[in-house]
Design a protein around this motif. Structure first.
Motif, PDB file in Angstrom:
ATOM      1  N   PHE A  73       1.112   5.587   2.159  1.00  0.00           N
ATOM      2  CA  PHE A  73       2.108   5.915   3.051  1.00  0.00           C
ATOM      3  C   PHE A  73       3.323   5.531   2.835  1.00  0.00           C
ATOM      4  O   PHE A  73       4.238   6.078   3.144  1.00  0.00           O
ATOM      5  CB  PHE A  73       1.367   5.532   4.375  1.00  0.00           C
ATOM      6  CG  PHE A  73       2.163   5.788   5.534  1.00  0.00           C
ATOM      7  CD1 PHE A  73       2.692   7.149   5.862  1.00  0.00           C
ATOM      8  CD2 PHE A  73       2.990   4.875   6.277  1.00  0.00           C
ATOM      9  CE1 PHE A  73       3.493   7.313   6.995  1.00  0.00           C
ATOM     10  CE2 PHE A  73       3.714   4.971   7.581  1.00  0.00           C
ATOM     11  CZ  PHE A  73       4.059   6.343   7.655  1.00  0.00           C
ATOM     12  N   ASP A  74       3.372   4.183   2.428  1.00  0.00           N
ATOM     13  CA  ASP A  74       4.659   3.448   2.142  1.00  0.00           C
ATOM     14  C   ASP A  74       5.460   4.087   0.859  1.00  0.00           C
ATOM     15  O   ASP A  74       6.755   4.368   1.023  1.00  0.00           O
ATOM     16  CB  ASP A  74       4.531   2.108   1.592  1.00  0.00           C
ATOM     17  CG  ASP A  74       4.021   1.069   2.786  1.00  0.00           C
ATOM     18  OD1 ASP A  74       4.659   0.899   3.787  1.00  0.00           O
ATOM     19  OD2 ASP A  74       2.903   0.483   2.785  1.00  0.00           O
ATOM     20  N   TYR A  75       4.691   4.561  -0.106  1.00  0.00           N
ATOM     21  CA  TYR A  75       5.295   5.328  -1.081  1.00  0.00           C
ATOM     22  C   TYR A  75       5.915   6.694  -0.624  1.00  0.00           C
ATOM     23  O   TYR A  75       7.074   7.070  -1.130  1.00  0.00           O
ATOM     24  CB  TYR A  75       4.740   5.311  -2.220  1.00  0.00           C
ATOM     25  CG  TYR A  75       4.574   4.043  -3.153  1.00  0.00           C
ATOM     26  CD1 TYR A  75       5.414   3.504  -4.052  1.00  0.00           C
ATOM     27  CD2 TYR A  75       3.431   3.145  -2.721  1.00  0.00           C
ATOM     28  CE1 TYR A  75       5.555   2.564  -4.587  1.00  0.00           C
ATOM     29  CE2 TYR A  75       3.452   1.760  -3.569  1.00  0.00           C
ATOM     30  CZ  TYR A  75       4.489   1.636  -4.445  1.00  0.00           C
ATOM     31  OH  TYR A  75       4.539   0.375  -4.940  1.00  0.00           O
ATOM     32  N   GLU A  76       5.312   7.434   0.302  1.00  0.00           N
ATOM     33  CA  GLU A  76       5.672   8.462   0.605  1.00  0.00           C
ATOM     34  C   GLU A  76       6.901   8.347   1.473  1.00  0.00           C
ATOM     35  O   GLU A  76       7.967   9.153   1.410  1.00  0.00           O
ATOM     36  CB  GLU A  76       4.709   9.251   1.694  1.00  0.00           C
ATOM     37  CG  GLU A  76       3.459   9.814   0.660  1.00  0.00           C
ATOM     38  CD  GLU A  76       2.423  10.266   1.741  1.00  0.00           C
ATOM     39  OE1 GLU A  76       2.801  10.464   2.915  1.00  0.00           O
ATOM     40  OE2 GLU A  76       1.091  10.506   1.188  1.00  0.00           O
ATOM     41  N   LEU A  77       6.928   7.237   2.107  1.00  0.00           N
ATOM     42  CA  LEU A  77       8.078   6.809   2.985  1.00  0.00           C
ATOM     43  C   LEU A  77       9.519   6.448   2.128  1.00  0.00           C
ATOM     44  O   LEU A  77      10.644   6.970   2.274  1.00  0.00           O
ATOM     45  CB  LEU A  77       7.977   5.652   4.033  1.00  0.00           C
ATOM     46  CG  LEU A  77       7.118   6.081   5.179  1.00  0.00           C
ATOM     47  CD1 LEU A  77       6.746   4.837   6.141  1.00  0.00           C
ATOM     48  CD2 LEU A  77       7.648   7.089   6.013  1.00  0.00           C
TER      49      LEU A  77
END
Length: 374
Positions: free
Chosen positions: A48-52
């Motif tokens: 999720f962090d990397y998508e953000l």
């Protein structure tokens, strides 16, 4: 390698995940090339962090490669634990983000002092180079990680930052530029031979340490490093961590390093701001400016570095950090663009204005949450 061959980092094209249109001429993002501002996270980061990150326009990621954590015991030399790094590099590549490493941390089986650079003996140097070689063969061009994960876009590691804040006792025990020059000489020779396209960067110098001695001021440390004959052939960039109370004070640190480099005939070599940041807590240390102060200093720092990018030969800037982290260093616990539960602080919106990213991907942190801290 001659000074004229010094390489600025490769700037990638914007990823397809960017939600906003290209920046207009009047926006902050129009004043710096894509990928100029990256991130140096702390703590756990997941998919999720990397998508953000991708949606925030982040294209470059600074990750720690801790030798002591990867090969904690002598027997681990034959089977290093790459699992955490594999996960992070894979998630980054999946989202079109290129990772690079800062490599440090001597395991106890090499030296009883973790902060000691591994150059005291032929055995220490041999073990360090063996580890560095294994990392290149795994994550560099054509590396084993990429062949094992052929479904990912291959975004090999070309940029290697050797050590971290070697001018302060936190990472070097007894800072010694001559000893560090030996580490750079052997590391740069190996990295340039294994990957001629690699960029070898001196570990980020802490700009203005509080206790001198035993710490060494960044400009003094760099000047003494250049006393090692021909040392400039073995690195392609100098990293600085310009932690200051107010962004305007960065100018003195940057210009002091540039004067040293010019005086030593190395003025064409780029500078990299591989850590830069402020906390959003309320003045527990000089690097904490409150939520709005954190955002203000971010924008002032990015503005200064972007405006002087060519004159100061700035190769890139990495904000520290992605999220807050409880029980971290005095200002680190509130240095994130996001809170620990991934809510946006005022600095998040300023950061996205500079990267051309989409700031509306996470909810805004409440005033109560910002007051309570991590």
């Amino acid at each position: 390698m001659s000074n004229s061959m010094r390489r600025l980092p490769i700037v990638l094209l914007a990823t397809a995940l960017l939600a906003l249109a290209p920046p207009t001429a009047g926006s902050p993002a129009a004043t710096a090339p894509p990928g100029f501002f990256g991130i140096s996270p702390q703590g756990a980061t997941d998919g999720f962090d990397y998508e953000l990150m991708a949606k925030a326009g982040i294209q470059s990621l600074r990750l720690p490669l801790n030798w002591a954590g990867t090969e904690p015991d002598f027997v681990d030399r034959a089977d290093p634990d790459w699992s955490w790094l594999d996960e992070q590099v894979g998630l980054a590549a999946e989202n079109g983000i290129t990772a690079y490493f800062f490599v440090w941390g001597t395991p106890h089986w090499v030296s009883p002092r973790m902060g000691a650079e591994p150059v005291a003996s032929a055995r220490q140097r041999r073990d360090w180079l063996s580890f560095l070689r294994a990392a290149v063969f795994r994550y560099g061009p054509g590396g084993r990680f990429w062949s094992e994960n052929s479904q990912l876009p291959e975004l090999p590691v070309h940029q290697w930052e050797v050590w971290n804040e070697e001018n302060i006792v936190t990472f070097s025990r007894r800072p010694n530029p001559a000893r560090f020059a030996r580490l750079i000489r052997i590391s740069g020779r190996l990295l340039h031979r294994l990957d001629p396209a690699s960029t070898v960067i001196l570990g980020g110098l802490f700009g203005r340490p509080l206790q001198i001695p035993p710490n060494v001021a960044s400009a003094d440390y760099l000047d003494r490093l250049y006393r090692s004959p021909g040392i400039e052939r073995f690195f392609d960039g100098v990293a600085l961590h310009p932690y200051v109370a107010a962004a305007k004070a960065m100018r003195g640190q940057v210009t002091a390093l540039r004067r040293v480099m010019e005086r030593n005939g190395d003025d064409r070599t780029p500078l990299y701001m591989t850590e830069l940041g402020w906390g959003s807590d309320g003045f527990e240390s000089r690097w904490e400016r409150g939520p709005r102060g954190q955002a203000r200093e971010l924008s002032r720092a990015f503005s200064m570095l972007s405006a002087n990018r060519a004159r100061w030969r700035i190769g890139g800037v990495w904000w520290f950090s992605w999220t807050d982290a409880a029980h971290a260093c005095q200002f680190c616990d509130s240095a994130g663009l996001l809170t620990e539960d991934r809510k946006a602080k005022p600095a998040w919106y300023r950061f996205n204005a500079w990267t051309g990213g989409n700031s509306h991907t996470v909810p805004r942190a409440s005033a109560a949450a910002l007051r309570s801290g991590p």
